[in-house]
Write an enzyme that holds these catalytic residues in place. Structure first.
Site, PDB file in Angstrom:
ATOM      1  N   VAL A 124       0.329  -1.429   0.147  1.00 41.92           N
ATOM      2  CA  VAL A 124       0.059  -0.220  -0.194  1.00 41.92           C
ATOM      3  C   VAL A 124       0.606   1.237   0.194  1.00 41.92           C
ATOM      4  O   VAL A 124       0.533   1.804  -0.434  1.00 41.92           O
ATOM      5  CB  VAL A 124      -0.972  -0.509   0.987  1.00 41.92           C
ATOM      6  CG1 VAL A 124      -1.606  -1.096   1.205  1.00 41.92           C
ATOM      7  CG2 VAL A 124      -0.235   0.150   2.666  1.00 41.92           C
ATOM      8  N   SER A 126       5.420   2.740  -0.776  1.00 42.15           N
ATOM      9  CA  SER A 126       6.558   1.938  -0.830  1.00 42.15           C
ATOM     10  C   SER A 126       7.781   3.057  -0.550  1.00 42.15           C
ATOM     11  O   SER A 126       7.314   4.198  -1.385  1.00 42.15           O
ATOM     12  CB  SER A 126       6.211   1.058  -1.912  1.00 42.15           C
ATOM     13  OG  SER A 126       7.560   0.221  -2.222  1.00 42.15           O
ATOM     14  N   SER A 128      11.892   4.220   0.222  1.00 46.29           N
ATOM     15  CA  SER A 128      12.928   4.366   0.191  1.00 46.29           C
ATOM     16  C   SER A 128      13.760   2.879   1.318  1.00 46.29           C
ATOM     17  O   SER A 128      14.310   1.793   0.396  1.00 46.29           O
ATOM     18  CB  SER A 128      13.772   6.024   1.004  1.00 46.29           C
ATOM     19  OG  SER A 128      13.736   5.538   1.820  1.00 46.29           O
ATOM     20  N   ASP A 281      11.205  13.234   9.774  1.00 44.52           N
ATOM     21  CA  ASP A 281      11.116  12.733   9.408  1.00 44.52           C
ATOM     22  C   ASP A 281      10.178  13.065   8.385  1.00 44.52           C
ATOM     23  O   ASP A 281       8.824  12.120   7.777  1.00 44.52           O
ATOM     24  CB  ASP A 281      11.568  11.338   8.305  1.00 44.52           C
ATOM     25  CG  ASP A 281      12.035  11.121   6.975  1.00 44.52           C
ATOM     26  OD1 ASP A 281      12.345  11.366   5.901  1.00 44.52           O
ATOM     27  OD2 ASP A 281      11.324   9.343   7.024  1.00 44.52           O
TER      28      ASP A 281
END
Length: 507
Positions: A124, A126, A128, A281
């Site tokens: 669902v 993807s 790095s 992040d």
């Protein structure tokens, strides 16, 4: 091995035509004809933004993360490039389903069908370093399963080695290289990337952040299911929400966008100054919005931490900026050791004022942070400001927050939104609440040490020669008198505070 990786970087850059970003500069534009002749074999039919995105995807996780950061800075890069790089946030091509099931079987020692009631082979999301699949645990609990990319560790090790080589060249060839501490910055980045490659650490990060915001009206963090977690697999509560980048859809759901933008700023400062533990992040691919208007945090691989000293100096800097007290900013930099102690405060104050004064009282849409950053960089070079590696992640996160705020509400006043929170936090640190909290925190240690004092004093006196006994007794008596005066002072302050509180309650 490093030379092969370097060759691949150069080859991919040329293959996707990234040289045009460099050759577009006026000083080297004359080289275009030469490179066009040498690179006659390539065909550049795709737009530049798509070519840049594909090149970063081909080069691996470090380059993808660089693209993720750039995608949030629409004030610094052209919109066509920003739109393409935004796809790096959660649309990196997934790895094959066969590798997914192999990883799960290695982690659990049995097939996925024996662990989950249902497991969706299609990813669902993807990114790095890993990708996410939906699944159902025995008993019907819906979860999200995060799985590490096979072979990703080797790629990151090679890229970090190249970054270290580049950092060494910067230190040797650039006069400002040592001041910028590129080796330390790369080391800090490497440490957090290594943390991201261990999903048990990420699970622990998520658990800590969830505990910090357990009753928060602003942020939700998924629950971790520890029995199903390993270094390569993390299983967490499945969260439902809308990606924060889909602003129009959020409006259609009745979400107050300006309020949402202000909440994002408060969450950031709460993590930094209250907890000293922050999500580092925070690009839009890692943030959803729940139907009740709360943020949902995802992907906890990179978390930043700050010491009490860092938090104190940062808070003083921020508050001084918000109050336009540039002299205090200069003094804090000197007190913290970030600039040489012989620096003239008045000169540094004037330089900071020249850079920062033009951006106050302006909404985000009217501020060119590119120019501000350039001005601050020139100022730091002039006054030999040392880069603080432990703050690099914080600076990156602040850029993410500012970019997110710009997308949500261009009229957001970052300064006015943050100032009341910081003032309240500083009051709690240095006011009577801070005093009581520190006394409470130190009480257990006092309870252990106080009963030992007679024995420690006796041991100290027994170890001293006889002729030093009188001097030791005199020193002990003076110390006791000082501690008595200190204790009396503390009790007096507490009594005054208590009386003030009683008076306020009665009125």
């Amino acid at each position: 091995m490093h030379l092969l990786r370097l060759f691949k970087i150069v080859y991919v850059s040329l293959r996707f035509g990234l040289d045009e970003f460099f050759l577009g500069h006026a000083r080297v534009r004359g080289l275009r004809a030469l490179t066009a002749g040498l690179l006659f074999w390539r065909r550049l039919g795709r737009p530049r933004g798509e070519r840049l995105r594909l090149a970063l995807e081909a080069l691996g996780p470090i380059f993808v993360k660089f693209g993720q950061v750039l995608s949030t800075r629409r004030d610094l890069i052209p919109l066509d490039i920003a739109d393409e790089l935004a796809k790096l946030q959660d649309q990196v091509p997934p790895f094959a389903a066969a590798q997914v099931f192999q990883t799960l079987e290695r982690a659990y020692g049995k097939p996925a069908s024996a662990v989950f009631e249902r497991f969706d082979a299609a990813a669902v999301a993807s990114a790095s370093v890993a990708q996410v699949h939906f699944a159902v645990l025995p008993g019907g609990r819906e979860v999200a399963v995060k799985i590490l990319r096979p072979g990703i560790s080797r790629v990151i090790v090679e890229d970090i080695a190249l970054l270290n080589v580049a950092a060494g060249l910067i230190e040797r060839l650039w006069k400002d290289g040592r001041r910028l501490k590129p080796r330390e910055v790369v080391g800090e980045f490497e440490k957090h990337l290594n943390d991201e490659l261990d999903l048990l650490r990420e699970a622990a990060n998520a658990s800590q952040l969830r505990r910090n915001f357990e009753r928060s009206p602003l942020l939700r963090v998924p629950e971790i299911f520890w029995d199903y977690c390993s270094s390569q697999v993390m299983v967490m509560q499945r969260m439902s929400g809308t990606p924060v980048s889909q602003v129009e859809k959020l409006r259609d759901q009745g979400i107050d966008i300006p309020t949402l933008a202000r909440a994002g700023v408060e969450i950031f400062f709460t993590q930094v100054f209250r907890d000293g533990f922050f999500h580092a992040d925070m690009h839009p691919g890692n943030i959803f919005v729940a139907p009740d208007g709360r943020y949902i945090a995802l992907d906890f691989g990179i978390m930043g931490t700050l010491t009490e000293v860092d938090k104190n100096y940062l808070a003083q800097n921020f508050l001084a900026f918000f109050r336009r007290d540039y002299r205090r900013v200069a003094q804090v930099h000197i007190e913290s050791g970030w600039i040489p102690p012989q620096t003239r405060v008045d000169e540094f104050e004037t330089a900071i004022r020249a850079v920062c004064e033009p951006i106050f009282d302006k909404p985000l849409k009217e501020i060119s942070f590119g120019k501000v950053l350039l001005g601050l960089f020139q100022t730091s070079r002039r006054f030999n400001i040392e880069i603080q590696p432990q703050l690099v992640l914080l600076q990156k996160t602040l850029l993410n927050i500012e970019g997110l705020g710009r997308d949500l509400d261009p009229d957001l006043d970052l300064w006015k939104t943050a100032k009341p929170y910081l003032e309240r936090w500083m009051s709690e640190q240095v006011g009577w609440r801070g005093l009581l909290r520190n006394l409470r925190n130190e009480a257990p240690q006092w309870a252990v040490l106080l009963p030992q004092l007679p024995r420690l004093v006796h041991r100290t006196l027994s170890d001293r020669p006889a002729n030093d006994l009188r001097a030791a007794m005199d020193a002990l008596l003076q110390s006791q008198q000082r501690h008595t005066r200190l204790l009396t002072g503390i009790l007096s302050v507490l009594l005054i505070i208590l009386l003030l509180q009683i008076a306020a309650w009665l009125t």
